[in-house]
Design a protein around this motif. Sequence first.
Motif, PDB file in Angstrom:
ATOM      1  N   ASN A  99       1.035  -1.123   0.018  1.00  0.00           N
ATOM      2  CA  ASN A  99      -0.158   0.015   0.002  1.00  0.00           C
ATOM      3  C   ASN A  99       0.921   1.323  -0.115  1.00  0.00           C
ATOM      4  O   ASN A  99       2.106   1.145   0.257  1.00  0.00           O
ATOM      5  CB  ASN A  99      -0.967   0.036   1.191  1.00  0.00           C
ATOM      6  CG  ASN A  99      -1.956   0.935   1.321  1.00  0.00           C
ATOM      7  OD1 ASN A  99      -2.269   1.530  -0.037  1.00  0.00           O
ATOM      8  ND2 ASN A  99      -2.473   1.173   2.332  1.00  0.00           N
ATOM      9  N   ALA A 100       0.301   2.274  -0.186  1.00  0.00           N
ATOM     10  CA  ALA A 100       1.062   3.557  -0.117  1.00  0.00           C
ATOM     11  C   ALA A 100       0.283   4.723   0.236  1.00  0.00           C
ATOM     12  O   ALA A 100      -1.261   4.792   0.468  1.00  0.00           O
ATOM     13  CB  ALA A 100       1.405   4.092  -1.590  1.00  0.00           C
ATOM     14  N   THR A 101       1.026   5.778   0.970  1.00  0.00           N
ATOM     15  CA  THR A 101       0.120   6.925   1.401  1.00  0.00           C
ATOM     16  C   THR A 101      -0.588   7.804   0.390  1.00  0.00           C
ATOM     17  O   THR A 101      -0.005   7.681  -0.816  1.00  0.00           O
ATOM     18  CB  THR A 101       1.039   7.887   2.311  1.00  0.00           C
ATOM     19  OG1 THR A 101       2.069   8.677   1.560  1.00  0.00           O
ATOM     20  CG2 THR A 101       1.780   7.056   3.193  1.00  0.00           C
ATOM     21  N   ILE A 102      -1.132   8.732   0.626  1.00  0.00           N
ATOM     22  CA  ILE A 102      -1.696   9.798  -0.328  1.00  0.00           C
ATOM     23  C   ILE A 102      -0.615  10.457  -1.242  1.00  0.00           C
ATOM     24  O   ILE A 102      -0.623  10.884  -2.131  1.00  0.00           O
ATOM     25  CB  ILE A 102      -3.002  10.569   0.447  1.00  0.00           C
ATOM     26  CG1 ILE A 102      -3.702  11.500  -0.729  1.00  0.00           C
ATOM     27  CG2 ILE A 102      -2.162  11.657   1.313  1.00  0.00           C
ATOM     28  CD1 ILE A 102      -4.756  11.953  -0.184  1.00  0.00           C
ATOM     29  N   GLU A 103       0.655  10.566  -0.581  1.00  0.00           N
ATOM     30  CA  GLU A 103       1.639  11.237  -1.017  1.00  0.00           C
ATOM     31  C   GLU A 103       2.322  10.294  -2.075  1.00  0.00           C
ATOM     32  O   GLU A 103       3.383  10.889  -2.635  1.00  0.00           O
ATOM     33  CB  GLU A 103       2.653  11.792   0.021  1.00  0.00           C
ATOM     34  CG  GLU A 103       2.069  13.091   0.964  1.00  0.00           C
ATOM     35  CD  GLU A 103       1.423  12.199   2.153  1.00  0.00           C
ATOM     36  OE1 GLU A 103       0.985  13.053   3.062  1.00  0.00           O
ATOM     37  OE2 GLU A 103       1.082  10.885   2.374  1.00  0.00           O
ATOM     38  N   GLY A 104       1.934   9.065  -2.097  1.00  0.00           N
ATOM     39  CA  GLY A 104       2.617   8.204  -3.035  1.00  0.00           C
ATOM     40  C   GLY A 104       3.812   7.294  -2.266  1.00  0.00           C
ATOM     41  O   GLY A 104       4.624   6.671  -2.962  1.00  0.00           O
ATOM     42  N   VAL A 105       4.050   7.767  -0.857  1.00  0.00           N
ATOM     43  CA  VAL A 105       5.065   7.018  -0.199  1.00  0.00           C
ATOM     44  C   VAL A 105       4.605   5.475   0.113  1.00  0.00           C
ATOM     45  O   VAL A 105       3.705   5.212   0.697  1.00  0.00           O
ATOM     46  CB  VAL A 105       5.565   7.691   1.164  1.00  0.00           C
ATOM     47  CG1 VAL A 105       6.542   6.807   1.726  1.00  0.00           C
ATOM     48  CG2 VAL A 105       5.967   9.053   0.636  1.00  0.00           C
ATOM     49  N   LEU A 203      -7.653   8.494  -7.699  1.00  0.00           N
ATOM     50  CA  LEU A 203      -8.030   8.611  -6.301  1.00  0.00           C
ATOM     51  C   LEU A 203      -7.419   9.902  -5.927  1.00  0.00           C
ATOM     52  O   LEU A 203      -6.667  10.563  -6.327  1.00  0.00           O
ATOM     53  CB  LEU A 203      -7.544   7.565  -5.530  1.00  0.00           C
ATOM     54  CG  LEU A 203      -8.028   6.086  -5.461  1.00  0.00           C
ATOM     55  CD1 LEU A 203      -7.068   5.129  -5.027  1.00  0.00           C
ATOM     56  CD2 LEU A 203      -9.508   5.949  -4.768  1.00  0.00           C
ATOM     57  N   PRO A 204      -8.211  10.478  -4.635  1.00  0.00           N
ATOM     58  CA  PRO A 204      -7.379  11.921  -4.189  1.00  0.00           C
ATOM     59  C   PRO A 204      -6.188  11.631  -4.112  1.00  0.00           C
ATOM     60  O   PRO A 204      -5.465  10.751  -3.643  1.00  0.00           O
ATOM     61  CB  PRO A 204      -8.419  11.950  -2.721  1.00  0.00           C
ATOM     62  CG  PRO A 204      -9.338  11.131  -3.198  1.00  0.00           C
ATOM     63  CD  PRO A 204      -9.125   9.998  -3.996  1.00  0.00           C
ATOM     64  N   ARG A 205      -5.281  12.799  -4.480  1.00  0.00           N
ATOM     65  CA  ARG A 205      -4.025  13.118  -4.388  1.00  0.00           C
ATOM     66  C   ARG A 205      -3.871  14.372  -3.787  1.00  0.00           C
ATOM     67  O   ARG A 205      -4.636  15.106  -3.517  1.00  0.00           O
ATOM     68  CB  ARG A 205      -3.352  12.996  -5.914  1.00  0.00           C
ATOM     69  CG  ARG A 205      -3.601  11.603  -6.501  1.00  0.00           C
ATOM     70  CD  ARG A 205      -2.612  11.667  -7.810  1.00  0.00           C
ATOM     71  NE  ARG A 205      -3.594  12.429  -8.648  1.00  0.00           N
ATOM     72  CZ  ARG A 205      -2.863  12.434 -10.001  1.00  0.00           C
ATOM     73  NH1 ARG A 205      -1.838  11.961 -10.288  1.00  0.00           N
ATOM     74  NH2 ARG A 205      -3.488  13.630 -10.792  1.00  0.00           N
TER      75      ARG A 205
END
Length: 682
Positions: A99-105, A203-205
């Motif tokens: 999985n990743a965070t909304i920041e893409g991390v 998805l929301p970014r």
Amino acid sequence: MNKSIQLDSLQLGVCYYPEQWSDSLWEDDFKRMKDMNLSHIRIGEFAWSIFEPQEGVYDFDLFDRVLDLAHQYGLKVIMGTPTATPPAWLTQKYPEVLNATIEGVTYQHGMRRHYNYSSPKYQELCANITRQMANHFKDHPAIIGWQIDNELNCEVSEFYAEADHIAFRQWVQERYHTLEALNQAWGTVFWSQTYTDWNQVYLPRLTTAHSPNPHLVLDEKRFISDNTIAFARIQADILREIAPHHWITTNGLFGHLDSHALTEEMLDFFSYDSYPQFSTIFGSDEPKPLLDRKWSQNLSVVRNISNNFCIMEQQAGPGGWVNRMNMPAPRPGQLRLWTYQSVLHGADLVMYFRWRTATFGTEIYWHGLNDYHNQPNRRIQEASQVGQEFVAIGDKIAGTTYQADIAIVKDYDNDWDGEYDIWHGPLTGKSINAWFKQLQYQHIPTDIIYLRKQTLAELQQYKVLIYPHAAIMSEQTATLLTQYVEAGGTLILGARTGYKELSGHCRMAPMPGPVASLCGISVADFTSITGNAQVPGLRWQHNNHHMAQVAELFNDILQVNEDDVEVLATYTSSYYEDAPALTQRLYGKGKVLYYGAAFHEDVVDELLSILEISSPVADWLEVPEQVEIGIRQNEQHQYIFLLNYSDQEASIQIKQQRTDVLIDTLIEGTTTIPAYGVMILQ
């Protein structure tokens, strides 16, 4: 369709992790479980690295030996699929499953639930391990059922890996079919967000001000729920195919998941993990908080999914990871009290978490029945007492269902929209807490129902429905509620009702939208109550009684549009002083009330008095506030549970002779329930 566990008697069990202990302990563990009348164990849900130490290499020897020994001691086994904890070889070889965070991390290996449901590779690997386990264990006589994964959407309930963006894009295309329909639903003409190609949809970014499109955010939650269910279905379908004689469940009640749909579509019944102390340590600073008793609110939601259910993890001791969730030891009696709290609200199978406290790992402070030393302790004593009581009364209670004439109404769209919308979400939490708390303190059993596909007949089992702040409301729902009132029901609504349609757009119509004609009012003006703004009080018209500072968080200033609308209370201050705040309208055989604010505890008490709502046992039973009262019954018998959440004994008055089924004794007159004590009257 409400799917329930089917048991002839209450059953008690425990979560067990044989892979964490020397096999020299197993037989003594199982012998002591049987001596305590524990009949079920759950195993396997975190053991993927044992079952599949290398990709495509499977080893079931350890669990074969555990199952054989469990069967020897007559224990029934719930097997967990281990997909909540992918092994290191898997995440190293296939990092796209993370999985990743909304920041893409990207989340890294080293915890649990760090995967995403959308990864085709992870779906494939989960299907492989499930199929291998199902084929291997399908005929073992100890196994009775399966738990899919573990606590879906726990730890994290938002997903932003590349695979999730791709899956969301596919979901959106299936939902809207055309970009024109998508743009309309999301209102993308606002701020020039219009999409001209499907590949522009994500998805929301991260955005400026951290404020994505609210309609996108609502659909994100709907997608997460559908995607989670699709992930679970992969395993459920395999288990149904290979082991159709076993039941299937999963444990949860976590965010962004329609647990009703999950259960209806693929489970035999729903299971829940009950940790009442969360309500205590994460409780509020409000006056007279319910604390661990508030956990009955969660259990009431579970009961709406399955009338009779399994508690897959029942808190058995102090809890905590090494770095969070610091909970003190349950006081003497609380382990038993919390067990019966679960039983009152519909649990027919209760599994303690866990058998023995881990000596290593993140959960070394999450204590089970046994301490590290494995010697007798008071938690073992309490669990043993419960085991004896289940043997004595279990066939009476199992299969009976909780009885309530009042229901608090919720729905998933408003839950999810309210997470982001500060003009209705916070109102719902405040109001539901106030209603549930005061109904508890007045000993009025209460259901919590999610409005989904109910028929009028299903709603009519309740005399009163409380639907506090349903900002999103369809015309179909409004029609159903109108029919409910016409047929004789009492409906209570609150501020911000009905002003949004299903996409989250605000209606170009007077509020409260599709129920305005039912209520006979409209909202002439409105304001949020924030910062230093004065909180108006209420002036009750029936007795000119004035209560200060109760019309909280938001104020709808009401305009009466029909002659048969009665103003029950007005505001006492601000520019809308003396304007209607609370109205009532008789409609058909029933009535509808509209309150223009978030409900305060004092307002709830006043409404209960006005509506003459009282405890169903008030004519023959007197108990103090500290005791929860609930009723489980079948066609033959009614069982009244009395649960004392206080550290002081409770004096009660029984005016009609009843049997205390826990001690099989007739009882009448004045008696006491010990601190954290339990009484069940037939």
